[in-house]
Write an enzyme that holds these catalytic residues in place. Structure first.
Site, short mmCIF file in Angstrom:
data_model
loop_
_atom_site.label_atom_id
_atom_site.label_comp_id
_atom_site.label_asym_id
_atom_site.label_seq_id
_atom_site.Cartn_x
_atom_site.Cartn_y
_atom_site.Cartn_z
N HIS A 74 88.02 105.79 132.66
CA HIS A 74 86.63 105.38 133.07
C HIS A 74 85.93 104.35 132.96
O HIS A 74 86.41 104.12 132.11
CB HIS A 74 85.78 106.15 130.96
CG HIS A 74 86.06 107.67 132.26
ND1 HIS A 74 85.47 108.89 130.94
CD2 HIS A 74 86.34 108.54 132.69
CE1 HIS A 74 85.04 110.26 131.44
NE2 HIS A 74 85.44 110.22 132.02
N TYR A 203 77.49 110.09 124.39
CA TYR A 203 76.70 109.60 122.69
C TYR A 203 75.76 109.58 122.81
O TYR A 203 74.94 109.25 123.45
CB TYR A 203 77.71 108.53 122.15
CG TYR A 203 79.03 107.71 121.95
CD1 TYR A 203 79.87 108.45 123.49
CD2 TYR A 203 80.12 108.22 121.38
CE1 TYR A 203 81.77 107.83 123.11
CE2 TYR A 203 81.11 108.40 120.89
CZ TYR A 203 82.06 108.32 122.00
OH TYR A 203 82.96 107.85 122.20
N PRO A 295 85.62 109.20 113.49
CA PRO A 295 86.14 109.30 115.04
C PRO A 295 85.36 108.71 116.05
O PRO A 295 85.65 108.50 117.31
CB PRO A 295 86.25 110.86 115.57
CG PRO A 295 85.50 111.00 114.60
CD PRO A 295 85.42 110.26 113.10
N LYS A 299 88.88 105.23 117.77
CA LYS A 299 90.10 104.04 117.71
C LYS A 299 90.64 104.39 116.84
O LYS A 299 92.15 103.96 116.98
CB LYS A 299 89.35 103.26 116.30
CG LYS A 299 88.07 101.99 117.31
CD LYS A 299 88.71 100.65 118.25
CE LYS A 299 87.80 100.29 119.09
NZ LYS A 299 88.11 100.65 120.57
N TYR A 387 84.42 98.99 122.04
CA TYR A 387 84.99 100.19 122.14
C TYR A 387 86.02 100.01 123.46
O TYR A 387 86.99 100.81 123.47
CB TYR A 387 83.64 101.05 123.54
CG TYR A 387 84.21 102.81 122.93
CD1 TYR A 387 83.55 103.29 122.42
CD2 TYR A 387 84.83 102.97 124.37
CE1 TYR A 387 83.40 104.56 123.02
CE2 TYR A 387 85.11 104.22 125.09
CZ TYR A 387 84.62 105.17 123.60
OH TYR A 387 84.54 106.00 124.10
#
Ligand code: RFL
Ligand code: PHB
Length: 393
Positions: A74, A203, A295, A299, A387
């Site tokens: 991704h 998200y 979560p 990570k 991220y």
């Protein structure tokens, strides 16, 4: 004679299994003791996102064959709030970094298969009861296997036994400090037999609470909903779950959430937690045994992998030179990355979730921060770099 090994590893989750793999390849002998049976460990639903550095170590240790065939790469994520959506392009924002969608269960299956193929010791159903002698040069692991009490003496013990493990207790109270934050909400996670409704993870911040759309394969979706702590899965029939997800992902544009049969459901509490230092005498802690992140930043698994890379390097150095210098630096080296990930995970969590104690003012601060990420390349790059994974230590 008592059984003995150089490195006794408590816990056969990703941290313990990857450490065993790395040690085996450096010629350092070790034994992994895992309380659960193999099938249980291989099917426990957990993380889904691997950073570049985690993929790199799986590749260099010969454990990425199936990952390279099956994982989905991704190049970004979508953030949703105020009924609109904003994509973050990771390679463009980070100088080429991306993430891999490959379930933790699959990483674990691959590592277990290799461990068994190598003939390296991995004992399932071995419940460690206590670790003693952290301050001696022969720490001992006491465990029960097939209803018999056993011991394993070690040069070093590494606790890879997760947040609820026993190894941390080998360290006397007062010798370590812990930092903790518990969040006033949980995640309701489901697996559904339906192709993902998106190409990349979504998200979503909404006044109804947070939602995350992730995936396991082109046929299986993984979705999460923010719910109050103590939520009972029985209060959420399938229809209610899909309706709520629909409401939270809604945007003023063309998008449809596909529904399908739900095959697994669980409620997961959220916590931030750090143990300092991560070593005491000859006992070292790695992965969730040493630190927990909520979560939202994806990570936890990546931190566990980063810890054991540092640790394996330190044991290889000890074997080659007789010097403990890298073992002595282990805790400080890892904690730099750990605290960065703690901050990022806290930031993602508190920016995207609805806190029941918050006022409208707090909610406006959240959307202002999200607006800033959409408007500023610097703000977007800060999120993307964290991220996709930073080079630390
Ligand atoms: P684990 O995986 O908890 O493994 C510990 C192992 O130790 C065993 N054990 C014992 N064995 C012997 N004797 C005892 N007394 C023992 N006590 C425990 C356990 O049976 C187990 O096999 O810890 P490890 O290896 O440190 O790995 C950490 C990761 O599992 C964890 O950080 C991640 O799953 C967190 N996480 C995520 N991390 C990511 O990097 N990306 C993600 O996308 C992501 N998503 C998640 C997550 C965690 C989640 N939950 C369940 C909190 C999503 C969720 C929902
Ligand atoms: C998952 O796919 O399980 C997942 C993905 C991203 C997260 C957390 C969990 O932030």
């Amino acid at each position: 004679m008592q059984p003995h090994t150089t490195v006794g590893i408590v816990g056969g989750g990703p941290a313990g299994l990857l450490l065993a793999r790395l040690l085996h390849r450096s010629g350092v002998d070790c034994v992994v003791l895992e309380s659960r049976e193999r099938a249980y460990v291989e099917h426990r639903q957990r993380a889904g996102i691997l950073e570049q550095s985690t993929v790199d170590v799986l590749r260099s240790s010969g454990a990425a064959g199936r990952l390279d065939r099956e994982a989905m790469v991704h190049d970004g994520i979508e953030l949703r709030w105020n009924r609109h959506t904003h994509r973050l392009d990771f390679p463009a924002l980070t100088g080429g970094r991306r993430v891999w969608v490959y379930a933790q269960t699959e990483v674990v299956k691959d590592l277990i298969a290799l461990q068994i193929e190598d003939g390296a010791p991995l004992v399932f159903g071995a419940q460690v009861r206590a670790v003693e002698g952290a301050d001696t040069d022969r720490p001992v692991i006491h465990y029960t296997h097939e209803d018999r009490d056993k011991t394993l003496t070690c040069d070093y013990v590494v606790g890879c036994d997760g947040f609820h493990g026993v190894t941390r207790r080998a360290v006397p109270r007062g010798a370590i400090r812990t930092y903790e934050r518990v969040y006033p909400y949980s995640w309701f996670g489901i697996l559904a037999d339906v192709p993902p409704s998106c190409d990349e993870l979504i998200y979503a911040h909404s006044p109804r609470g947070f939602a995350l759309h992730s995936m396991r394969s082109p046929e299986v979706s993984r979705l999460y909903l923010q719910v109050p702590n103590g939520t009972d899965t029985d209060d959420w029939p399938d229809e209610r779950i899909w309706d709520e997800l629909d409401a939270r992902f809604a945007i003023d544009g063309d998008w449809k959430l596909e529904r399908g049969p739900i095959t697994a459901r669980a409620v997961l509490p959220m916590r931030s937690f750090v143990t300092e230092p991560m070593r005491w005498g000859r006992v070292l802690l790695a992965g969730d045994a040493a630190h927990i992140v909520p979560p939202t930043g994806a990570k936890g698994l990546n931190l566990a992998a980063a810890d054991v890379v540092v640790l394996a390097r330190a044991f290889a150095h000890l074997r080659a030179t007789g010097s403990e210098e890298l073992l002595e630096a282990y805790s400080a080296t890892c904690l730099r990355r750990v605290w960065r990930a703690e901050h990022f995970s806290w930031f993602m969590t508190t920016t995207l979730h609805t806190d029941p104690a918050h006022s409208d003012f707090d909610a406006r601060l959240q959307t202002s921060q999200l607006d800033r990420i959409a408007a500023s390349r610097h703000a977007a790059a800060e999120l993307a770099e964290n991220y996709a994974g930073l080079e630390i230590g």
